[in-house]
Scaffold this active site. Sequence first.
Site, PDB file in Angstrom:
ATOM      1  N   ASN A 144     -11.821   9.331   4.629  1.00 25.44           N
ATOM      2  CA  ASN A 144     -11.882   8.630   4.285  1.00 25.44           C
ATOM      3  C   ASN A 144     -13.392   7.918   3.222  1.00 25.44           C
ATOM      4  O   ASN A 144     -13.336   7.060   3.157  1.00 25.44           O
ATOM      5  CB  ASN A 144     -11.493   7.218   4.622  1.00 25.44           C
ATOM      6  CG  ASN A 144      -9.888   6.919   4.291  1.00 25.44           C
ATOM      7  OD1 ASN A 144      -9.214   6.789   3.369  1.00 25.44           O
ATOM      8  ND2 ASN A 144      -9.219   6.946   6.124  1.00 25.44           N
ATOM      9  N   THR A 200       0.612  -0.874  -0.105  1.00 20.17           N
ATOM     10  CA  THR A 200      -0.364   0.156  -0.023  1.00 20.17           C
ATOM     11  C   THR A 200       0.873   1.765  -0.252  1.00 20.17           C
ATOM     12  O   THR A 200       0.673   2.547   0.871  1.00 20.17           O
ATOM     13  CB  THR A 200      -0.830   0.592   1.271  1.00 20.17           C
ATOM     14  OG1 THR A 200      -1.085  -1.046   1.450  1.00 20.17           O
ATOM     15  CG2 THR A 200      -2.072   0.962   0.826  1.00 20.17           C
ATOM     16  N   THR A 217     -15.523  10.838  -3.868  1.00 20.14           N
ATOM     17  CA  THR A 217     -16.879  11.825  -3.831  1.00 20.14           C
ATOM     18  C   THR A 217     -16.398  13.479  -3.600  1.00 20.14           C
ATOM     19  O   THR A 217     -14.816  13.144  -3.934  1.00 20.14           O
ATOM     20  CB  THR A 217     -18.197  12.062  -2.899  1.00 20.14           C
ATOM     21  OG1 THR A 217     -18.003  11.799  -2.040  1.00 20.14           O
ATOM     22  CG2 THR A 217     -18.592  10.782  -3.917  1.00 20.14           C
TER      23      THR A 217
END
Lengths: 405, 405
Positions: free
Chosen positions: A400, A192, A405
Amino acid sequence: LNWQINEKSITAPCGYQAAAVSAGIKKQDGRLDLGLIYSEVPAIAAAQFTTNKVKAAPVLLDQEHLNRSRQECRAIFVNSGNANACTGEQGMKDSRRMALLASRILDIQPEQVLVSSTGVIGVFLPVERMELKEAELKASLNQDGLDAVSRAIMTTDTRQKVCTAESLLDGIPVRICGMTKGAGMIHPRMATTLAFVLTDARLSKPLLKKALREACDKSYNRITVDGDTSTNDTLAVLANGASGAREISGEDSDYRHFVEGLTGVCSSLARQIVRDGEGASKFIEIVVNGAPRQEDATQIARSIANSPLVKTAMAGEDANWGRILCAAGYAGVDFDPNRVSIWIGGLEVCHCGTGVVFDETRAQKILAEHDIQIVLDIQSGSASSTMWTCDLTHEYVHINADYRT
Amino acid sequence: LNWQINEKSITAPCGYQAAAVSAGIKKQDGRLDLGLIYSEVPAIAAAQFTTNKVKAAPVLLDQEHLNRSRQECRAIFVNSGNANACTGEQGMKDSRRMALLASRILDIQPEQVLVSSTGVIGVFLPVERMELKEAELKASLNQDGLDAVSRAIMTTDTRQKVCTAESLLDGIPVRICGMTKGAGMIHPRMATTLAFVLTDARLSKPLLKKALREACDKSYNRITVDGDTSTNDTLAVLANGASGAREISGEDSDYRHFVEGLTGVCSSLARQIVRDGEGASKFIEIVVNGAPRQEDATQIARSIANSPLVKTAMAGEDANWGRILCAAGYAGVDFDPNRVSIWIGGLEVCHCGTGVVFDETRAQKILAEHDIQIVLDIQSGSASSTMWTCDLTHEYVHINADYRT
């Protein structure tokens, strides 16, 4: 340490150039989001990728390119704003097209390019916007371009993360520099994040691989922000030998010296990620001593580092050592809880499994610090391990909950 | 279903009495924090305890009491406000003293008492405050006392959690009732909650144990709030046979019937915990279909249910299916990401590993609901599994940052 380490800036080793532009992949707001790193001479490459079953197209393509073992590497081409993950066949085509674009700019083979992408998942990559930047990228390449690339790879990062290490090898100045991105979805076992490390030392490919594994195990495998692992994690290192120092070809003192520098750079980058953990207000080091085996110590430290209850307690500056012991208890390691002692910032809060009456004022002072060290001694052996994590704050949830959006 | 299930209230089966008082263990604010459950006749007991290596004193004592197999059980004595965990030898002494107190009140043997504690870790249990309540507890015992006990076991719970199931066994009315507490630190694999289930059915001890394992696997082992497991988790069931129905002694249709009722009660209680998850604003059901084996389906569902990134996306009402697929990818199960399809509330958002263009307005409506169902089909077999979890909100961080202080 035999290396001078500078965590504030990135200086290219010999034989590297770089450029970054704004291609409108992130948003149409002029932020840098596309970076190109170029080695003027063929370089040896090694990389560690995500262990996630769901691998993004650029990861799959890089694995393909690296497996053609005779093929040396010349470039890293990376974008932020779009991860090109969960994009199926179209995603593979787009990553190939990205490699092709870099190969045209640099007049090399597409197979000599490593590509990386980071950002939103499940949206097709707008490669055509990158292609519009072909001339601009070519014209911008220069030895000081790495700083711009380190900014172009940022997503939720609040600051760029770079490191440069310098030393002498064979009496000749050698450099290892690196950049990384990542602020959430950070997890041990190499997951990650993106990290690119460049050196002008010369090594054989098997030794570079081995050195990277060693360095990774002491850096990226020791950090965690939220326990999630991503589809795109990549830690790539290029070694182009342009320093002129003699090739490291055996596990001799030169090799150990190189590993030390590489580990220093990777460890700095990894800790910079934790310090910039999404919404993090604290940097927490967890040290487990007295374990029967190192794996046991690591597993216990990882369990504590991943515990939401420990991480929220740290955010709340609460010396809730019961949660620390509790998280150790579900690590899946056999130990006797009645032998465990715990220190927070040097203050013993638990002795042999039972709470001790400690100075609450001193505890409050320790917990108000930005850097907090938690030490456990499980008194069952002599192995130790360290993990780095951050606290879990309101800000993490905020970042998060509204990312897509 | 052959059982009438009432999730609003708790009604004692035949032969049980209960009482709850405020003993000032939580705080000196008059809230109930000490409860006693009594079976007028000897009962068979079975229990599942935390898998955490660090077990609280009451768990260790209960295991000792249950291992004396000829000893039947008569009572459950439970406090909130203090977990009596990480309290060493003193903790064991305090739990024994608690059992002794209950045995004096009820005129039974201390070994016939199960004790439970929940609350802060690492602080000695103020048993002397309980002892001051001996007469009050004795005087308060009555058949309607379970409701008060279900309130006395609450900690960060915002509401009591109870269930009553009724049916006929052998033509005779039989009841199974239960209460539970827990709002954070909830994790599958039987961890991190207290639950007490009472029935007036009659079973052999091995069958009661087996029935509990079956019920637990379909209820408490299917929920997760934050992935942490505690030192005190206990799910205990008593069966006293006071209904007069004939003993269930083989795995016949009566046994299946009983397991169905027990599963119904445990499943209701487990889902009530998730609905009251610390700071939770949503109840999320995760269904994984098409797995090669049920363990695989469960492991994938659990990985998604525990992902902070999925849970924050749900809090933010964001149809970020990439995070769902990503969490499936690190579950440690082998599958082909290119065969996975995902539905959120019946809306397909990912088809065979790739995003589909979906109706964003409809997605927003679905995500604005309190109950959200996520379905994955991994198209690699016919096994299915379901997990229940909640979202991760600001409120979770708030509750847990300031718990101890």
